[in-house]
Design an enzyme around this catalytic site. Structure first.
Site, PDB file in Angstrom:
ATOM      1  N   LYS A   1      29.939  64.094  61.234  1.00  0.00           N
ATOM      2  CA  LYS A   1      30.788  65.159  60.660  1.00  0.00           C
ATOM      3  C   LYS A   1      31.387  65.721  61.704  1.00  0.00           C
ATOM      4  CE  LYS A   1      30.441  69.330  59.855  1.00  0.00           C
ATOM      5  NZ  LYS A   1      31.832  70.165  59.962  1.00  0.00           N
TER       6      LYS A   1
ATOM      7  N   GLU B   1      23.491  69.348  72.831  1.00  0.00           N
ATOM      8  CA  GLU B   1      23.934  69.936  73.832  1.00  0.00           C
ATOM      9  C   GLU B   1      24.632  71.410  73.390  1.00  0.00           C
ATOM     10  OE1 GLU B   1      26.952  67.629  75.426  1.00  0.00           O
ATOM     11  OE2 GLU B   1      27.866  69.411  76.330  1.00  0.00           O
TER      12      GLU B   1
ATOM     13  N   CYS C   1      32.325  73.359  77.203  1.00  0.00           N
ATOM     14  CA  CYS C   1      31.170  73.929  77.441  1.00  0.00           C
ATOM     15  C   CYS C   1      30.589  74.004  78.779  1.00  0.00           C
ATOM     16  CB  CYS C   1      30.067  73.380  76.424  1.00  0.00           C
ATOM     17  SG  CYS C   1      29.987  71.518  77.065  1.00  0.00           S
TER      18      CYS C   1
ATOM     19  N   GLU D   1      28.432  83.959  75.891  1.00  0.00           N
ATOM     20  CA  GLU D   1      29.062  82.894  76.065  1.00  0.00           C
ATOM     21  C   GLU D   1      30.754  83.135  75.442  1.00  0.00           C
ATOM     22  OE1 GLU D   1      29.511  77.958  75.901  1.00  0.00           O
ATOM     23  OE2 GLU D   1      28.941  78.952  74.060  1.00  0.00           O
TER      24      GLU D   1
END
Ligand code: 6OD
Length: 469
Positions: free
Chosen positions: A168, A242, A276, A368
């Site tokens: 997906k 992750e 990331c 973040e």
């Protein structure tokens, strides 16, 4: 109109949603959204294909990985166009990073799997050895920042290990996956081995909770990772995650300052900071702090601004700029929305931004942001630099800039991060473990670690009769 790819066939089912071009904000694609019936169909197709795919030898599956790599090469330009249309990322980056890494992923895991030895242990009177078998059906949930790179990073080891997969992609970046579906069909990959369904988080939720899914691999936010963990807890499905990062860069006084500045420009601003692994916290030795900041600010203003993936994401990034100002930050470069005077003014751009003066406990330095932002803080000693870098809830990647070899090893080994780059950033050997500590993830993929995740061993022990002598 993009359709799902299930059992080797296009499937036009479910409501339709739009995809926007981040460069202009215009709608570039319409896509079907997977509802419960579509998800169930995809998982069933994967289950039906699982037995025959698992029965192939690893050499045969490695051959399929090479054929898929060739298929990607043949459709290189289509994949580049699809990726650029959805993400707005520079053509050059897509041509040199995203699509070539897809090819490399298939080739690398073909080699790694074909050459991997099984374990065998011999003791007096017994012989134990392991055989590895696939998990079954893997759900691969892929983010929007490196859509093709990360889809193939999951697909190649999962497939070569003998699993079938339901992918997906992010609702924001479905197009390269749709081209890949055509590549699978053109290559004659057995139907059901790769299935691709489109949709928002709700479709992903239906997929991971489906009892026919045996394992989940996910790259994305820590919040979504935690939600997936809760969903799969009752069935104790294996997961590999992750997740987010708040990556630190350490710049020592003995660095080559030009290289450290250029490296930081790359590590902070590549893909608009939407990787990331990007550096969002930079710690610079006080003796070179002013000089470094001045150079970084000049270079940041020369960097071509990149679009954020969506209007919402841009609002989120800009809200952190407002927060920084309200907390008394000094903005050294950027801090706003660029004005181009052309079609890009309706897109989702943000200026590359350098900020200083905030405490380590500010939300700006703890959360973040996932945009082209870097906060710079001075330090006085190696020990302090390590404390600052490690003082984060996240532990994905770190960069360090020094010409002192002893320091490089010493500091790298003490940084709480799954990945440390010395005098470089995002340089990859696909055989190495890849992933993060703390809130940055669970498990490692890469090389044999991926094959470990996508298969499980059975240990067979045989009693050896000792002949009379
Ligand atoms: O390069 C890779 O293998 C990888 N997994 C990159 C992840 C980047 C996340 O934004």
């Amino acid at each position: 109109m993009l359709t799902h790819f299930i059992g080797g066939q296009p499937v036009a089912a479910g409501k339709v949603f739009p995809v926007h071009d981040p460069v202009t904000g215009a709608v570039v694609q319409q896509v079907h959204e997977a509802d419960p019936e579509v998800v169930d169909r995809a998982v069933r197709a994967a289950r039906e294909a699982a037995r025959d795919w698992a029965a192939l030898t690893v050499g045969e599956r490695a051959g399929w990985m090479r054929r898929l790599a060739e298929g990607v090469e043949a459709r290189f330009d289509d994949l580049v166009a699809a990726e650029v249309a959805d993400t707005g990322k520079p053509l050059d980056l897509t041509r040199t990073l995203d699509i070539p890494r897809g090819i490399a992923n298939f080739r690398a895991f073909a080699e790694i799997a074909a050459q991997r030895p099984e374990d065998a242990f011999h003791l007096s009177g017994l012989l134990s050895y392991t055989v590895r078998r696939p998990l079954g059906v893997v759900a691969a949930i892929v983010p929007w920042n490196l859509p093709f790179l990360l889809m193939t990073w999951k697909l190649a080891p999962a497939l070569v290990s003998g699993n079938t997969v339901v992918v997906k992609p992010s609702e924001q970046t479905p197009s390269s996956a749709a081209v890949f579906a055509e590549i699978c069909a053109e290559a004659g990959l057995p139907p059901g081995v790769v299935n691709i369904i489109f949709g928002y988080g709700a479709s992903g939720q239906l997929l991971v909770e489906h009892p026919g899914v045996d394992a989940v691999t996910f790259t994305g936010s820590t919040q979504t990772g935690a939600a997936i963990m809760r969903t799969v807890a009752d069935r104790v499905k294996p997961i590999s995650f992750e997740l987010g990062g708040k990556n630190a860069g350490l710049v020592f006084e003995d660095c080559q300052i030009d290289k450290a500045v250029e490296g930081t420009v790359k590590s902070a601003f590549t893909n608009g900071g939407q990787v990331c692994l990007c550096t969002e916290r930079l710690y610079v030795h006080r003796s070179i702090f002013e000089d470094f900041c001045a150079r970084l600010a000049v270079r940041a203003q020369e960097v071509e601004p990149q679009p954020m993936i969506s209007a919402e994401h841009r609002e989120r990034v800009l809200s952190y700029f407002a927060l920084a100002r309200s907390e008394g930050a000094k903005v050294l470069a950027g801090g706003g929305v660029p004005v181009f005077g052309d079609h890009r003014d309706s897109g989702y751009f943000v200026e590359p931004t350098v900020v200083t003066g905030l405490s380590e406990w500010s939300r700006f330095n703890r959360e973040e942001i996932f945009g082209p932002v870097c906060h710079v803080t001075p330090f006085d000693s190696e020990a302090e630099a390590l404390d600052l870098a490690n003082g984060s809830d996240y532990g994905l990647a770190a960069t360090l800039w020094t010409t002192n070899l002893d320091r490089a090893h010493r500091v790298a080994q003490r940084l709480e991060a799954g990945l440390v780059w010395v005098n470089t950033w995002y340089l990859r050997d696909l055989r190495t473990p890849f992933g993060g500590m703390k809130l940055s993830g669970i498990g490692r993929e890469g090389g044999a670690r991926s094959l470990d995740f996508y298969s499980e061993p059975t240990t067979i022990t045989i009693k050896l009769e000792q002949p009379d002598v």
